[in-house]
Design an enzyme around this catalytic site. Structure first.
Site, short mmCIF file in Angstrom:
data_model
loop_
_atom_site.label_atom_id
_atom_site.label_comp_id
_atom_site.label_asym_id
_atom_site.label_seq_id
_atom_site.Cartn_x
_atom_site.Cartn_y
_atom_site.Cartn_z
CD GLU A 59 -1.23 -2.38 1.97
OE1 GLU A 59 -1.92 -3.39 2.12
OE2 GLU A 59 -0.02 -2.32 2.33
CD GLU A 105 3.42 -15.59 -3.29
OE1 GLU A 105 3.87 -16.57 -3.91
OE2 GLU A 105 3.87 -14.42 -3.44
CE1 TYR A 106 1.15 -7.21 2.88
CE2 TYR A 106 0.35 -6.00 0.97
CZ TYR A 106 0.56 -6.09 2.34
OH TYR A 106 0.17 -5.05 3.16
CG HIS A 107 -0.63 -7.04 -3.78
ND1 HIS A 107 -1.07 -5.92 -3.10
CD2 HIS A 107 0.67 -6.80 -4.10
CE1 HIS A 107 -0.10 -5.03 -3.02
NE2 HIS A 107 0.97 -5.54 -3.62
NE ARG A 124 -3.24 -10.55 3.46
CZ ARG A 124 -3.18 -11.53 2.58
NH1 ARG A 124 -2.57 -11.32 1.41
NH2 ARG A 124 -3.72 -12.71 2.83
#
Length: 411
Positions: free
Chosen positions: A303, A317-319, A350
């Site tokens: 972000e 993977e984060y998104h 996150r």
């Protein structure tokens, strides 16, 4: 080779300042008494009657948390008998120092450490109580349970870690011995004859010249690689800078502005290179352990366009909202923390919990407590944990335990 603090200093002592020591309107400001009781007379000797010895001295005030550099003054102090006019009384030996930018900053309660180097120069250090610097200095000199009376330092025989060497170097004390890399200097010159290599190239050379065990012992390996690279860099830097100084600056060789520009470039290179080297060696350890990770970059962001130093296993993977958050790890990497650790907090909204790898030793209890409250956990090479108080150590990860946790999450 400077492997321990006892190879740099022959004697040291520390105490906390009383109001008499620190406040301008009190009687004994600028005088340091009580040193004979902790052994300093044996190394400073007996000054002549009605006279004094002048001793070369470096004084430094190390501020509390933040990025302010230490205030450093190089001067002389006087070693004399305050009772030389009273022959019927026993001598009272004291050190006297002049008013200077360091002395104007000291306050009641500050930690003071005085040490004599093997070359005869004194080093007098001040820092606020319970600061990271005070913990680092107490660990460095082997001082414990200090009060307002001097306690003699133990001068630990264990190897000086690179962060403590950096601290001493910042205070004007040579702690990084360039002889450590003299055998490899010609190799560096042959490989990079005309320009400073990129940090990644220097890091790779350091690993090549110092094989270690990044899988079985990542903590000691990281410190060894950092130390080797620093020695190689300093030896190469000394050679390159010496050559440049011999050529002079400008058409007449005496252009002051050109010299200042060159000096600033040398200092900036030193500062920026260390952080990159730290990331390079961490990357190599993660790679050797077969951990999946990505570094932040132009297209690899979280972000607000944040670019974390390391994200495990990666940005896709984060998104991906379906990917479990408990298998994501965000790691910042900063050789020193100070106030910059807060930058990591905003790099991955996150994730509630984030991690910070650092070489900082003796971070204050106040600062680590604030980190814990912000759910930021420290990852510090195991050999540096001894510089922290006992109550801090259980919440600090070693590099081995951190990589084990990631490996488990990626199975």
């Amino acid at each position: 080779m400077h492997d321990s603090v006892s190879e740099i200093f022959e004697i040291a002592a520390g105490r906390y300042l009383s109001a008499v020591d620190a406040e301008p309107n009190r009687s004994n400001q600028h005088e340091i008494g009580g040193l004979p009781k902790v052994g300093f007379k044996s190394v400073l000797g007996t000054p002549p009657k009605s006279d004094k010895y002048l001793i070369r001295t470096t004084m430094a005030y190390i501020p509390d948390e933040g990025d302010d550099a230490p205030e450093i003054v190089r001067d002389t102090v006087s070693w004399y008998d305050a009772r030389w006019r009273k022959p019927d009384r026993s001598p009272e030996y004291r050190l006297y120092y002049r008013n200077n930018p360091v002395s104007t900053r000291i306050r009641e309660g500050d930690l003071m450490i005085i040490a004599r180097k093997h070359d005869g120069e004194l080093v007098i250090l001040f820092t606020p109580p319970d600061s990271s610097a005070s913990l680092q200095l107490e660990s460095l000199f082997g001082l414990h349970s200090l009060e307002e009376k001097f306690a003699r330092a133990q001068l630990p025989a264990y190897s000086l870690s690179l962060p403590l060497k950096y601290l001493l170097e910042e205070l004007g004390v040579q702690a990084i011995d360039l002889e450590d890399a003299e055998d490899d200097l010609q190799l560096v010159l042959d490989r990079f004859p005309s320009h400073f290599p990129r940090t990644s190239e220097f890091s790779a050379l350091a690993r090549e010249r110092f094989p270690a065990d990044p899988i079985g012992n990542p903590d000691s390996t990281l410190l060894a690689w950092m130390e080797r690279e620093e020695a190689l860099f300093r030896a190469y830097e000394r050679h390159v800078v010496s050559e440049r100084l011999r050529k002079g600056f400008g058409d007449d060789g005496e252009d002051v502005d050109e010299f200042i520009s060159f000096s600033l470039s040398v200092q900036n290179r030193r500062k920026s290179r260390v952080g990159h080297a730290f990331e390079n060696h961490l990357s190599e350890i993660f790679h050797r352990r077969s951990l999946r990770y990505e570094k932040g970059g132009r297209t690899r962001v979280t972000e607000n366009e944040s670019k974390p130093d390391f994200l495990f296993p990666g940005f896709d993977e984060y998104h991906d909202p379906q990917f479990p958050s408990d298998r994501l790890f965000l790691l910042g990497a900063k050789t020193t923390c100070k106030d910059r650790w807060r930058q990591v907090l905003a790099e991955g909204k996150r994730l509630d919990r984030k991690y910070l790898a650092t070489l900082e030793t003796g971070i204050s209890v106040t600062q680590t407590s604030e980190m814990i409250s912000q759910q930021l956990e420290l990852v510090i090479p195991g050999p540096l944990h001894e510089s922290f108080r006992a109550e801090q150590r259980p919440v600090i990860w070693s590099l081995a335990s951190f990589t084990d946790a990631i490996a488990c999450a990626q199975r």
